[in-house]
Design a protein around this motif. Structure first.
Motif, PDB file in Angstrom:
ATOM      1  N   UNK A  20       0.856  -1.081   0.002  1.00 18.72           N
ATOM      2  CA  UNK A  20      -0.048   0.088   0.107  1.00 18.72           C
ATOM      3  C   UNK A  20       0.872   1.258   0.058  1.00 18.72           C
ATOM      4  N   UNK A  21       1.944   1.237   0.860  1.00 10.59           N
ATOM      5  CA  UNK A  21       3.020   2.273   0.768  1.00 10.59           C
ATOM      6  C   UNK A  21       3.469   2.532  -0.466  1.00 10.59           C
ATOM      7  N   UNK A  22       3.962   1.454  -1.069  1.00  9.32           N
ATOM      8  CA  UNK A  22       4.638   1.593  -2.474  1.00  9.32           C
ATOM      9  C   UNK A  22       3.654   2.068  -3.722  1.00  9.32           C
ATOM     10  N   UNK A  23       2.467   1.779  -3.478  1.00  5.93           N
ATOM     11  CA  UNK A  23       1.352   2.319  -4.337  1.00  5.93           C
ATOM     12  C   UNK A  23       1.205   3.772  -4.045  1.00  5.93           C
ATOM     13  N   UNK A  24       1.123   4.083  -2.759  1.00  5.02           N
ATOM     14  CA  UNK A  24       0.828   5.576  -2.607  1.00  5.02           C
ATOM     15  C   UNK A  24       1.949   6.384  -3.262  1.00  5.02           C
ATOM     16  N   UNK A  25       3.268   5.938  -2.961  1.00  2.00           N
ATOM     17  CA  UNK A  25       4.331   6.572  -3.499  1.00  2.00           C
ATOM     18  C   UNK A  25       4.311   6.684  -4.900  1.00  2.00           C
ATOM     19  N   UNK A  26       4.051   5.744  -5.499  1.00  2.00           N
ATOM     20  CA  UNK A  26       3.891   5.710  -6.904  1.00  2.00           C
ATOM     21  C   UNK A  26       2.808   6.630  -7.555  1.00  2.00           C
ATOM     22  N   UNK A  27       1.877   6.680  -6.816  1.00  2.00           N
ATOM     23  CA  UNK A  27       0.795   7.769  -7.274  1.00  2.00           C
ATOM     24  C   UNK A  27       1.367   9.050  -7.213  1.00  2.00           C
ATOM     25  N   UNK A  28       1.942   9.189  -6.015  1.00  2.00           N
ATOM     26  CA  UNK A  28       2.472  10.724  -5.451  1.00  2.00           C
ATOM     27  C   UNK A  28       3.398  11.098  -6.675  1.00  2.00           C
ATOM     28  N   UNK A  29       4.330  10.133  -6.947  1.00  2.00           N
ATOM     29  CA  UNK A  29       5.388  10.474  -8.059  1.00  2.00           C
ATOM     30  C   UNK A  29       4.614  10.684  -9.519  1.00  2.00           C
ATOM     31  N   UNK A  30       3.526  10.054  -9.835  1.00  2.00           N
ATOM     32  CA  UNK A  30       2.922  10.287 -11.116  1.00  2.00           C
ATOM     33  C   UNK A  30       1.666  11.390 -11.193  1.00  2.00           C
ATOM     34  N   UNK A  31       1.374  11.775 -10.050  1.00  2.00           N
ATOM     35  CA  UNK A  31       0.128  12.643 -10.179  1.00  2.00           C
ATOM     36  C   UNK A  31       0.687  14.197  -9.197  1.00  2.00           C
ATOM     37  N   UNK A  32      -0.009  15.277  -9.898  1.00  2.00           N
ATOM     38  CA  UNK A  32      -0.149  16.475  -9.458  1.00  2.00           C
ATOM     39  C   UNK A  32      -0.753  16.446  -7.962  1.00  2.00           C
ATOM     40  N   UNK A  33      -0.098  17.192  -7.028  1.00  2.00           N
ATOM     41  CA  UNK A  33      -0.594  16.854  -5.706  1.00  2.00           C
ATOM     42  C   UNK A  33      -1.694  17.809  -5.520  1.00  2.00           C
ATOM     43  N   UNK A  34      -2.008  18.913  -6.268  1.00  2.00           N
ATOM     44  CA  UNK A  34      -3.068  19.878  -6.293  1.00  2.00           C
ATOM     45  C   UNK A  34      -4.393  19.247  -6.769  1.00  2.00           C
ATOM     46  N   UNK A  35      -4.149  18.775  -8.116  1.00  2.00           N
ATOM     47  CA  UNK A  35      -5.503  18.327  -8.764  1.00  2.00           C
ATOM     48  C   UNK A  35      -5.563  16.716  -8.887  1.00  2.00           C
ATOM     49  N   UNK A  36      -4.606  15.947  -8.655  1.00  2.00           N
ATOM     50  CA  UNK A  36      -4.691  14.504  -8.696  1.00  2.00           C
ATOM     51  C   UNK A  36      -4.699  14.221  -9.970  1.00  2.00           C
ATOM     52  N   UNK A  37      -4.305  14.876 -10.983  1.00  2.00           N
ATOM     53  CA  UNK A  37      -4.132  14.615 -12.539  1.00  2.00           C
ATOM     54  C   UNK A  37      -2.669  14.178 -12.925  1.00  2.00           C
ATOM     55  N   UNK A  38      -2.738  13.305 -13.807  1.00  2.00           N
ATOM     56  CA  UNK A  38      -1.210  13.070 -14.253  1.00  2.00           C
ATOM     57  C   UNK A  38      -0.129  14.065 -14.365  1.00  2.00           C
ATOM     58  N   UNK A  39       0.936  13.960 -13.714  1.00  4.51           N
ATOM     59  CA  UNK A  39       1.800  15.055 -13.888  1.00  4.51           C
ATOM     60  C   UNK A  39       2.502  14.979 -15.329  1.00  4.51           C
ATOM     61  N   UNK A  40       3.183  16.059 -15.844  1.00  2.00           N
ATOM     62  CA  UNK A  40       3.727  16.317 -17.087  1.00  2.00           C
ATOM     63  C   UNK A  40       4.458  14.849 -17.410  1.00  2.00           C
TER      64      UNK A  40
END
Length: 186
Positions: A119-139
């Motif tokens: 679960x922690x790995x998944x959370x870190x992966x999500x944070x690495x790939x998504x914008x913190x403000x919008x939750x959308x994929x980052x560039x």
């Protein structure tokens, strides 16, 4: 005295359980710590462990075949439904016990609860790939996804939204209002 010492050692391992299966694959021993991890008494888990399986590796037959050939398979994971109706993922490391002629007598192993770790790995992966403000994929993640779609020749639609005079919202209403506008648009 030695048996008691080893039993205390086996039962004292937090987040892990030790088990033994017959050469035929029937579980004939599991340490009491399985009850803290999955909620099932050891005797019940030995008898019904297959009933609690949610998902197992697609190559499970190959794992069993390796063990029957006296080889040690790579660690693998099985997802269970625990006694509290929660999903738990257990990582298994197994090795065959061989007689003098190299025949498999039993399979011994250790199971480790990796649910929180995954679960922690998944959370870190999500944070690495998504914008913190919008939750959308980052560039970076967006570019990877777009390249994958283009290389796979998958039909897709790209919608581009340009927020004219966004700076004016930030300057006149503040950054909190600008952030809220971005979240709403997202």
């Amino acid at each position: 005295v030695n048996e008691e010492k080893y039993r205390r050692l086996i039962e004292g391992i937090a987040g892990h359980f030790i088990y033994r299966m017959t050469a035929a694959g029937e579980m004939d021993f599991i340490s009491n710590s399985v009850q803290q991890i999955l909620g099932y008494p050891p005797e019940e888990f030995c008898l019904h462990h297959l009933d609690y399986v949610q998902t197992e590796p697609r190559h499970m037959a190959q794992i069993r075949q390796l063990l029957q050939q006296g080889q040690i398979p790579a660690p693998y994971m099985i997802e269970y439904m625990d006694a509290w109706q929660q999903s738990k993922v257990i990582e298994y490391r197994e090795r065959p016990v061989l007689d003098a002629e190299g025949q498999v007598l039993a399979i011994e192993g250790i199971g480790r609860d990796v649910t929180a770790e995954l679960a922690l790995q998944q959370k870190i992966r999500f944070q690495a790939d998504h914008d913190q403000l919008t939750g959308l994929l980052n560039r970076y993640a967006f570019d990877l996804r777009l390249k994958q779609l283009l290389s796979d020749a998958v039909p897709a639609i790209l919608c581009y939204i340009d927020m004219d005079q966004f700076k004016l919202v930030n300057d006149s209403c503040g950054h909190l209002a600008g952030d809220e506008l971005l979240r709403s648009a997202a």
